[in-house]
Structures are given as C-alpha cells and as structure tokens.
Design an enzyme around this catalytic site. Sequence first.
Site, PDB file in Angstrom:
ATOM      1  CB  SER A  15      -0.918   0.054   1.362  1.00  0.00           C
ATOM      2  OG  SER A  15      -1.627  -1.095   1.242  1.00  0.00           O
ATOM      3  CD  GLU A  35       6.011  -7.036  -3.626  1.00  0.00           C
ATOM      4  OE1 GLU A  35       5.995  -6.076  -2.985  1.00  0.00           O
ATOM      5  OE2 GLU A  35       6.198  -8.351  -3.005  1.00  0.00           O
ATOM      6  CB  THR A  42       0.377  -7.529   4.038  1.00  0.00           C
ATOM      7  OG1 THR A  42       2.229  -7.815   3.982  1.00  0.00           O
ATOM      8  CG2 THR A  42      -0.182  -8.291   4.975  1.00  0.00           C
ATOM      9  CB  CYS A  43      -3.299  -4.124   2.520  1.00  0.00           C
ATOM     10  SG  CYS A  43      -5.049  -3.569   2.489  1.00  0.00           S
ATOM     11  CB  CYS A  48      -6.975  -5.241   4.944  1.00  0.00           C
ATOM     12  SG  CYS A  48      -5.682  -4.583   5.543  1.00  0.00           S
ATOM     13  CE  LYS A  51     -10.062  -8.263   7.796  1.00  0.00           C
ATOM     14  NZ  LYS A  51      -8.865  -7.721   8.873  1.00  0.00           N
ATOM     15  CE1 TYR A 180      -7.205  -3.649  14.758  1.00  0.00           C
ATOM     16  CE2 TYR A 180      -5.416  -3.792  16.279  1.00  0.00           C
ATOM     17  CZ  TYR A 180      -6.338  -3.068  15.410  1.00  0.00           C
ATOM     18  OH  TYR A 180      -6.553  -1.790  15.729  1.00  0.00           O
ATOM     19  CB  ILE A 181      -4.100 -11.594  12.996  1.00  0.00           C
ATOM     20  CG1 ILE A 181      -3.653 -10.297  12.066  1.00  0.00           C
ATOM     21  CG2 ILE A 181      -4.086 -12.911  12.208  1.00  0.00           C
ATOM     22  CD1 ILE A 181      -2.211 -10.345  11.582  1.00  0.00           C
ATOM     23  CD  GLU A 184      -9.517  -8.558  11.931  1.00  0.00           C
ATOM     24  OE1 GLU A 184      -9.948  -7.392  12.008  1.00  0.00           O
ATOM     25  OE2 GLU A 184      -8.644  -9.054  11.170  1.00  0.00           O
ATOM     26  NE  ARG A 201       1.850 -11.916  25.705  1.00  0.00           N
ATOM     27  CZ  ARG A 201       3.057 -11.380  24.920  1.00  0.00           C
ATOM     28  NH1 ARG A 201       4.078 -12.210  25.056  1.00  0.00           N
ATOM     29  NH2 ARG A 201       3.104 -10.383  24.557  1.00  0.00           N
ATOM     30  NE  ARG A 207      -1.025  -6.936  26.664  1.00  0.00           N
ATOM     31  CZ  ARG A 207      -1.100  -7.655  27.888  1.00  0.00           C
ATOM     32  NH1 ARG A 207      -1.522  -6.928  28.768  1.00  0.00           N
ATOM     33  NH2 ARG A 207      -0.752  -8.758  27.934  1.00  0.00           N
ATOM     34  CG  ASP A 306       2.925  -2.859   8.568  1.00  0.00           C
ATOM     35  OD1 ASP A 306       2.263  -1.592   8.875  1.00  0.00           O
ATOM     36  OD2 ASP A 306       2.175  -3.931   8.429  1.00  0.00           O
ATOM     37  CB  ALA A 344     -12.955  -1.710  12.387  1.00  0.00           C
ATOM     38  CG  HIS A 439     -36.149   6.415  14.696  1.00  0.00           C
ATOM     39  ND1 HIS A 439     -35.666   5.713  15.782  1.00  0.00           N
ATOM     40  CD2 HIS A 439     -37.460   6.265  14.616  1.00  0.00           C
ATOM     41  CE1 HIS A 439     -36.487   4.882  16.235  1.00  0.00           C
ATOM     42  NE2 HIS A 439     -37.711   5.289  15.656  1.00  0.00           N
ATOM     43  CD  GLU A 444     -32.454   6.031  16.933  1.00  0.00           C
ATOM     44  OE1 GLU A 444     -33.230   6.726  17.032  1.00  0.00           O
ATOM     45  OE2 GLU A 444     -32.882   4.953  15.982  1.00  0.00           O
TER      46      GLU A 444
HETATM   47  P1  NDP Z   1      -1.166  -7.738  17.446  1.00  0.00           P
HETATM   48  O1  NDP Z   1       0.126  -6.851  17.948  1.00  0.00           O
HETATM   49  O2  NDP Z   1      -2.474  -7.119  17.367  1.00  0.00           O
HETATM   50  O3  NDP Z   1      -1.494  -8.825  18.516  1.00  0.00           O
HETATM   51  C1  NDP Z   1      -0.394  -9.792  18.878  1.00  0.00           C
HETATM   52  C2  NDP Z   1      -0.731 -10.834  19.911  1.00  0.00           C
HETATM   53  O4  NDP Z   1       0.128 -11.690  20.065  1.00  0.00           O
HETATM   54  C3  NDP Z   1      -0.916 -10.104  21.133  1.00  0.00           C
HETATM   55  O5  NDP Z   1      -2.363 -10.558  21.786  1.00  0.00           O
HETATM   56  C4  NDP Z   1       0.120 -10.494  21.881  1.00  0.00           C
HETATM   57  O6  NDP Z   1       0.053 -10.624  23.525  1.00  0.00           O
HETATM   58  C5  NDP Z   1       0.534 -11.756  21.468  1.00  0.00           C
HETATM   59  N1  NDP Z   1       1.697 -12.318  21.877  1.00  0.00           N
HETATM   60  C6  NDP Z   1       2.981 -11.690  21.132  1.00  0.00           C
HETATM   61  N2  NDP Z   1       4.268 -12.484  21.386  1.00  0.00           N
HETATM   62  C7  NDP Z   1       3.470 -13.531  22.162  1.00  0.00           C
HETATM   63  C8  NDP Z   1       4.156 -14.661  22.554  1.00  0.00           C
HETATM   64  N3  NDP Z   1       5.604 -14.763  22.630  1.00  0.00           N
HETATM   65  N4  NDP Z   1       3.586 -15.454  23.364  1.00  0.00           N
HETATM   66  C9  NDP Z   1       2.089 -15.326  23.406  1.00  0.00           C
HETATM   67  N5  NDP Z   1       1.492 -14.247  22.874  1.00  0.00           N
HETATM   68  C10 NDP Z   1       2.190 -13.379  22.261  1.00  0.00           C
HETATM   69  O7  NDP Z   1      -0.694  -8.606  16.286  1.00  0.00           O
HETATM   70  P2  NDP Z   1      -1.443  -8.903  15.194  1.00  0.00           P
HETATM   71  O8  NDP Z   1      -0.505 -10.406  14.750  1.00  0.00           O
HETATM   72  O9  NDP Z   1      -2.538  -9.597  15.662  1.00  0.00           O
HETATM   73  O10 NDP Z   1      -1.699  -8.325  14.022  1.00  0.00           O
HETATM   74  C11 NDP Z   1      -0.292  -7.421  13.574  1.00  0.00           C
HETATM   75  C12 NDP Z   1      -0.958  -6.013  13.088  1.00  0.00           C
HETATM   76  O11 NDP Z   1      -1.822  -5.756  12.219  1.00  0.00           O
HETATM   77  C13 NDP Z   1      -1.615  -5.334  14.294  1.00  0.00           C
HETATM   78  O12 NDP Z   1      -0.988  -4.599  15.068  1.00  0.00           O
HETATM   79  C14 NDP Z   1      -2.777  -4.462  13.528  1.00  0.00           C
HETATM   80  O13 NDP Z   1      -2.272  -3.183  13.496  1.00  0.00           O
HETATM   81  C15 NDP Z   1      -2.462  -5.016  12.129  1.00  0.00           C
HETATM   82  N6  NDP Z   1      -3.752  -5.730  11.798  1.00  0.00           N
HETATM   83  C16 NDP Z   1      -5.137  -4.706  11.650  1.00  0.00           C
HETATM   84  C17 NDP Z   1      -6.169  -5.117  11.417  1.00  0.00           C
HETATM   85  C18 NDP Z   1      -7.460  -4.363  11.359  1.00  0.00           C
HETATM   86  O14 NDP Z   1      -7.338  -3.211  10.967  1.00  0.00           O
HETATM   87  N7  NDP Z   1      -8.591  -4.816  11.138  1.00  0.00           N
HETATM   88  C19 NDP Z   1      -6.559  -6.454  11.028  1.00  0.00           C
HETATM   89  C20 NDP Z   1      -5.006  -7.519  11.066  1.00  0.00           C
HETATM   90  C21 NDP Z   1      -4.147  -6.919  11.532  1.00  0.00           C
HETATM   91  P3  NDP Z   1      -0.296  -9.293  24.289  1.00  0.00           P
HETATM   92  O15 NDP Z   1      -1.475  -8.576  24.099  1.00  0.00           O
HETATM   93  O16 NDP Z   1       0.104  -9.764  25.613  1.00  0.00           O
HETATM   94  O17 NDP Z   1       0.990  -8.615  23.940  1.00  0.00           O
END
Ligand code: NDP
Length: 462
Positions: A15, A35, A42-43, A48, A51, A180-181, A184, A201, A207, A306, A344, A439, A444
């Site tokens: 992107s 590329e 990725t998107c 995205c 997905k 997120y991933i 979803e 965890r 979070r 990224d 989202a 409405h 609303e």
């Molecule tokens: P995230 O950062 O959202 O989540 C990573 C998750 O993995 C967290 O829950 C984290 O735990 C956990 N984690 C990380 N390391 C370990 C470990 N060693 N052991 C156990 N658990 C672990 O990353 P994603 O991979 O879900 O997505 C990557 C990025 O892609 C996101 O930051 C987001 O910005 C983007 N994205 C956006 C979307 C959207 O806009 N709808 C959709 C998909 C991706 P903890 O919370 O404890 O740190």
Amino acid sequence: MSSYDYDLFVIGGGSGGVRSARLAAAMGKKVAIAEEYRYGGTCVIRGCVPKKLFVYASQYPEHFEDAEGFGWSVGESHFDWKKLVAAKDREITRLEGLYRKGLDNAGADIFESRAELVDAHTVRLTALDKNVTAERILIAVGGTPNPHEALPGHELCISSNEAFHLEELPKSIIVAGGGYIAVEFANIFHGLGVETTLVYRGNEILRNFDNDMRAGLQKAMEAKGIRIVLRDVFETINETDDGLLVAHTRAGEKLVAGQIMLALGRDPNTKGLGLENAGVEVDHKGAIVVDEYSRSNIPSIFAIGDVTDRVQLTPVAIHEAMCFIETEFKGNPTSPDHDLIPTAVFSQPEIGTVGLSEEMAAEKYDELEVYRAEFRPMKATLSGRDEKTIMKLIVNAADRKVVGAHILGHEAGEMAQLLGITLKAGCTKDDFDRTMAVHPTASEELVTMYSPSYRVKNGERV
Ligand code: NDP
C-alpha cells in the site's frame, strides 16, 4: 540532469510503496519500484482484503439461521472452501492488476524482483542480477508474521499467510494470540464451521482496547462456541501419526487440532535487506528508525509503513506515503499525523473504535463523563439471536470534548470511520447532543445518550 538512474526507487509494492511510486511518477519523476512477491502487498494479497472476504463468507450460517425469524425457510446449505478460496483469488488477482495498472499509467518502471541495498544510492535487483542507482530510496517492505522460533514445533503451525491458501478447511483449529489477527481469524474459522480454540496469554483478548469492548466481544465469542483459553501459552507443538497437531501449554493443557495458527504480532521485514551496507539504523525489533518526515539516519533513504513499526495499518502507510511525497517532491514538509486513528476489528460482532479507551482517558484526564448504552439490536428482536450492541462515548468533563468512542456491534467499523471525523474535528458532547438522530438505526444511540452513565474522577468510578 541527475547522475542516478532514478529520482526515486521504491522497495516494496504494498500500500505505501505503490502509492509513493505512483504519485512521484505522476509528477514526472523517474521512478522504479520492485516487489518480490505480488503487487498489492500484505493488505491486498494476504491481509485486510481477503480477510474481509472471508469474514463475509463466515457470516452466512448466522444469516441463514436469522432468516427464519423473518418468515424465510432456508433449505439445506453447504459450504465449499475451495470455491471460496478460488473466488477470493480471482478478486485478489483483479486488484493486483489495478495496482500494476496505476503504476504503469503513471510511468513507473515495475520490477518483479527482490531488491536489496548495496549502498546509500544503489539497489541490487536479485532476480535480474542487476544494480540500479537512485537519488532517493524509499523502503516500504512491510512486515511478516512473527514465527515464534523459540517455540518447539513452531514450524508445524501456520500464520495468516497460509490461512488464505489452505488446501482443506480443518475440522478444528487452535489460534494463538489475542490481537487483531487472532481474534478475526478465530471468528472466521468458527463461522465456517471449524471447531475453534483461542489461546491468549493475557486476562482478556485485545489488550489496549476499551475494557467494555474486550469483555463484550469475549463474551459474545464464547456464547457462539469459540473456546477461549486465557493466561496460557504453548510450550510445545507436536504432530501425531494421523496428522493432527498437539499443543502442550504452560498451564498443563493438551490441545489437539487439525491446524494451529500463530498470530503473535508481525515483525518488520528487514532481514537480508542490506540495510547494514548503507548504514541504516534499525531498532531492537529490526524496524527502520525514522524521524517525523520518515527519514532514516541516511539522508537518501526513507521508510514508511509497517517496516517502521509506527502504527501497523494500511491507511497509515498510505498517509505516510503521501506525506513523504509532499515533503520530498513538493517542497512542503509534512509529517504524518498519527493521532486519533479510527480502527476496526472485524470480529463478529465487530469493534469500531477511535480515541482513548476509558482506562487510558482516566489516566490522562481528572474527570470523565462516560456515556454507555447496551441494547439488543433491532434485527435480533425477530431473529431471536441473543446478542448485544455496546456503545460508549468518553468525554473529558473539563471541556466536554469527546476523547474516545467505542462500538461493539454490527457495522461498528463503518461507524468508527464517521466518528473518526467528529473526534478529529474536536467535537464536544454538546455537538453530539444537538445532532438529530437517524431513526431507526443503532447509531442513533450515539446522539441520544443525554446523561452520563457514570463519571470517573481521578481514576475512580463515581
Ligand atoms: P497484535 O499486536 O494485534 O497482537 C499480537 C498478539 O500476540 C497479542 O495478543 C500479544 O499478546 C500476543 N503475543 C505476542 N508475542 C507473544 C508470545 N511470544 N507468546 C504469546 N503471545 C504473544 O498483532 P497481530 O499479529 O494480531 O496483528 C499485527 C498488526 O496488524 C496489528 O498490530 C494491527 O495493527 C494490524 N492488523 C489490523 C487489522 C485491522 O485493522 N482490522 C487486522 C489485522 C491486523 P499481548 O497482548 O499480551 O502483548
């Protein structure tokens, strides 16, 4: 006349990279882009876009069930995974074509090759065994799923990359992560009929999101039948003789499934990029360190998206691309604005959010007014589906500004986009109050919550 082959060489056709190359080329600059996989990044290729197509596919069983409440009898239904993957692939190929066409029409040279840095102005195109030079080099190579190499058996697991191309839909899956991933995909797989377990965890998924959204979504997912294992992590993954995977967890659980997917964050894609040849500084995660104008420590090298690990979202990469072009080619220094980014989670139900969670706002402001509504969406009255929509506005009592807006429910992502405008414009709760309701809609509620549900003073709910 420049002594370089190009005014701009972009590494990475996602992107951010494509937008930068297209804009610079359209200005008449001599631009090339490389590329190594597929244009769109990725998107478009494995993020995205596919997905969201999978999310739509996974919602049909509930649509079929809900139809009955509205007088419809839906016959026997059958899902064909291969057909979905093929239809998704056709759409992705079409989009990839549009990305290439945009570059081509703008006059950029398009390379299908991995590109690595040789020095501050030289790039090696590995597939062509050729070096080219550029006055400016923009690195927009994105990220890659964290493979969790420390986990014995990690190589048996899939990431979101493979999830888009599975030969067969497994009967059961364990998804690791609570971001997120993970969230979803747990919803996607469950909706497609796969027995799904999420292992996270933390104490509650997602979070840093507002606690009401986290709790509400977790409850809704569990009610649908997704098993959520909290405060636990994998210790080992093994494969059985009949091809199943077994995860042993730290808390002593033994989980068995057809597939295990790791969604543990994404790492900057800088391995082997030759950054050290040019002296480009990276942080402990391998992300390229940039200043507020996306400049690396090397004056001719820039990075967006990224790979810089600022905010990992497609629209942010595109915005950073446009700021880069303004700054470097239009003489108008513009730094990306990372404040109040609406976002989202395409879970089921969705979360749409912008601004501060109640918890973060409570740390920042002395007094908050919290407006909260929880209700059964209208469609659920006849469908009989047991589901709740939650809407929340967080208001700084001192100036009445809405500093956070959070929605759990249908089309929350669509609503978050519009709420993003209101927060960006600095709207107060009074602006919301004097806005007429549409409405009957769910949204609303956002303009009819006249009295605070509660206040938070000095971090304490009162
Ligand atoms: P995230 O950062 O959202 O989540 C990573 C998750 O993995 C967290 O829950 C984290 O735990 C956990 N984690 C990380 N390391 C370990 C470990 N060693 N052991 C156990 N658990 C672990 O990353 P994603 O991979 O879900 O997505 C990557 C990025 O892609 C996101 O930051 C987001 O910005 C983007 N994205 C956006 C979307 C959207 O806009 N709808 C959709 C998909 C991706 P903890 O919370 O404890 O740190």
